[in-house]
Design an enzyme around this catalytic site. Structure first.
Site, PDB file in Angstrom:
ATOM      1  N   HIS A 190       0.816  -1.215   0.000  1.00 18.71           N
ATOM      2  CA  HIS A 190       0.000   0.000   0.000  1.00 18.71           C
ATOM      3  C   HIS A 190       0.850   1.264   0.000  1.00 18.71           C
ATOM      4  CE1 HIS A 190      -3.894   1.730   0.009  1.00 18.71           C
ATOM      5  NE2 HIS A 190      -4.498   0.750   0.665  1.00 18.71           N
TER       6      HIS A 190
ATOM      7  N   ASP B 250      -2.420   3.309  -4.155  1.00 20.28           N
ATOM      8  CA  ASP B 250      -3.680   3.186  -3.424  1.00 20.28           C
ATOM      9  C   ASP B 250      -4.576   2.151  -4.115  1.00 20.28           C
ATOM     10  OD1 ASP B 250      -2.973   5.114  -1.517  1.00 20.28           O
ATOM     11  OD2 ASP B 250      -3.562   6.727  -2.889  1.00 20.28           O
TER      12      ASP B 250
END
Length: 486
Positions: free
Chosen positions: A457, A461
């Site tokens: 992450h 995104d």
């Protein structure tokens, strides 16, 4: 006069610091040529054959099969020069020993010779003494090692030759652990032990081998001596198996009072380290989608019906991955936290998970983004066969930038895989099975697959990850979509 040169376990590259002896390729008394492979070892990355840089007669071997040795520890000694028979240059070393995974020199044919009687062996650079009995170089039963019993079906007994332990001298005679006259030699010279396992047990129990009295022939320190000293030092009685976890080929687990203990080393240990690091360092997330793979299977069948080399399903999925990475390069990257930078990589080196008898390995297809489906199929086949036979090189197992995990071969639909550190993402593919599916407005039975993407992450995104996965699913459902990027 012949010289006895000591050959140590070389640096195997890729940050490897130890290796396990799998199989000896030579025995004491064999004539070896320069760059001839003498032992097969298993590292955390691959099985490799180690070539010897000296040509001459093998006088001693160090370590049994199954023994784990650190880089720089002795492997064997070779008598070179003088009257020692040799092949391919006895007194010259190639300097070519393992850069990554070995040299390319072809092995010479082995032949056994009876060397002149050896009473003692000096350290590297010393001379062979001819005044003693051949029993010093061979076991009491006449075999080439003290524990050797003769080998059938091409196997070799990997017990260390006692010459290396009992014959090391300081110029005044053999070292005797029970004789006080050689205390000075014991204080500075090598300590005679029967095997590297004995040294490891002593180290794990905090014992100084120089303070022990060996009960073996000529003062040889046996495992029983170390175990007795350990029990005496602690003032308690322990079972021998609790002192260490010995490993012999085919029997890695060691029974203990509280269960079975399996050493984490070799490939299994490397996998454990990498996965633990991935979980500790990477904040991962997973998204998944079901896709109708019917048209992809039809397209593959049409390709293979046209003749030529067969195209594998994994190759088609890999080609889809490389096209998706071209559209979403964030996922073909790594994170440098020290510099606080995301490093986007210019080449796609595609890893794929392969289960072998030795554990999970991830071979890497170099420059996968430049290959077509036929080239990918051939490379997958080559690497898969090498993984099954244990002949993958360290270069085959390193440098990946993205991993494709086809866990569907295990009969499961989905998974949340752990990212192969230091990569940024992994695509998981479940099994393809017939399921009810709405196709063109009607309920039909279609071939459905679940696709999952686990991603770091930090590099992107959910929108980017979802876009990548949706593009992969679209290409699976409609392979013609891929034509836009060809």
């Amino acid at each position: 006069m012949a010289q006895v040169l000591e050959f140590k376990l070389p640096d195997l590259g890729e940050g490897l610091t130890e290796a396990e002896i799998v199989r000896w390729l030579v025995e004491v008394g064999d004539v070896v040529a320069v760059d001839q492979p003498v032992v097969e070892v298993e590292t955390a990355k691959a099985m490799v054959e180690v070539p010897c840089p000296y040509g001459g007669v093998v006088t001693a071997r160090f370590g049994e099969e199954g023994t784990e040795l650190p880089v720089g520890s002795p492997l064997l000694t070779v008598a070179v020069g003088g009257d020692a028979p040799a092949s391919g240059g006895a007194d010259e070393g190639s300097g070519n020993v393992l850069v990554g995974y070995g040299t390319g020199a072809p092995p010479a044919r082995r032949r056994r010779v009876r060397t002149s009687p050896v009473a003692s062996v000096r350290p590297a650079g010393g001379a062979l003494s001819n005044g003693g009995s051949t029993a010093a170089a061979r076991g009491a039963d006449g075999t080439s090692g003290p524990l050797g019993t003769g080998r059938g079906s091409g196997a070799r007994t990997a017990a260390p030759d006692r010459t290396d332990a009992r014959g090391l001298t300081d110029g005044r005679g053999p070292t005797d652990a029970r004789g006080r006259g050689n205390a000075g030699a014991r204080a500075t010279g090598p300590v005679p032990v029967i095997s590297p396992l004995v040294r490891r047990i002593a180290r794990e129990n905090g014992l100084d081998l120089r303070e022990l009295t060996g009960s073996g022939p000529d003062g040889l320190i046996l495992r029983a001596d170390v175990e007795h000293a350990s029990r005496s030092a602690e003032g308690i009685t322990r079972q021998p198996e609790t002192l260490a976890v010995p490993r012999t080929p085919g029997t890695t687990p060691a029974a203990a009072a509280d269960g079975t203990r399996v050493p984490l080393r070799g490939i299994r240990g490397a996998v454990a380290d990498k996965l633990s690091r991935s979980r500790h360092e990477i904040p991962d997330a997973t998204c998944w989608v079901d896709a109708d793979a019917t048209e992809l299977l039809v397209a593959r069948a049409a390709m293979n019906a046209a003749g030529g080399p067969k195209i594998s399903l994994l190759a088609l999925l890999a080609r889809i991955c490389t096209a998706a990475l071209a559209r979403h390069p964030e996922l073909n990257s790594t994170v440098d936290m020290e510099a606080r930078e995301i490093v986007r990589l210019g080449h796609v080196h595609l890893g794929f998970a392969a289960q072998t008898e030795r554990g999970l390995v991830v071979p890497v297809v170099r420059d996968a983004h430049t290959r077509d489906a036929q080239s990918l199929s051939a490379e997958f086949a080559r690497l898969t066969e090498a993984a099954r036979t244990g002949t993958l090189t360290p270069g085959d197992l390193t440098g990946g930038t993205f991993t494709l995990n086809n866990y569907g071969v295990f009969g499961v639909d989905g998974s949340t895989p752990i990212i192969n550190h230091p990569e940024a993402a992994m695509l998981g593919v479940g099994r393809i099975i017939p399921k009810p599916w709405v196709h063109q407005g009607e309920l039909a039975v279609r071939q459905v697959v679940q696709l999952s993407l686990t991603f770091d992450h930090r590099v992107c995104d959910g929108g980017t990850a979802g876009g990548f996965l949706r593009y992969v699913a679209d290409c699976v459902e409609q392979p013609a979509v891929l034509l836009r990027s060809l």
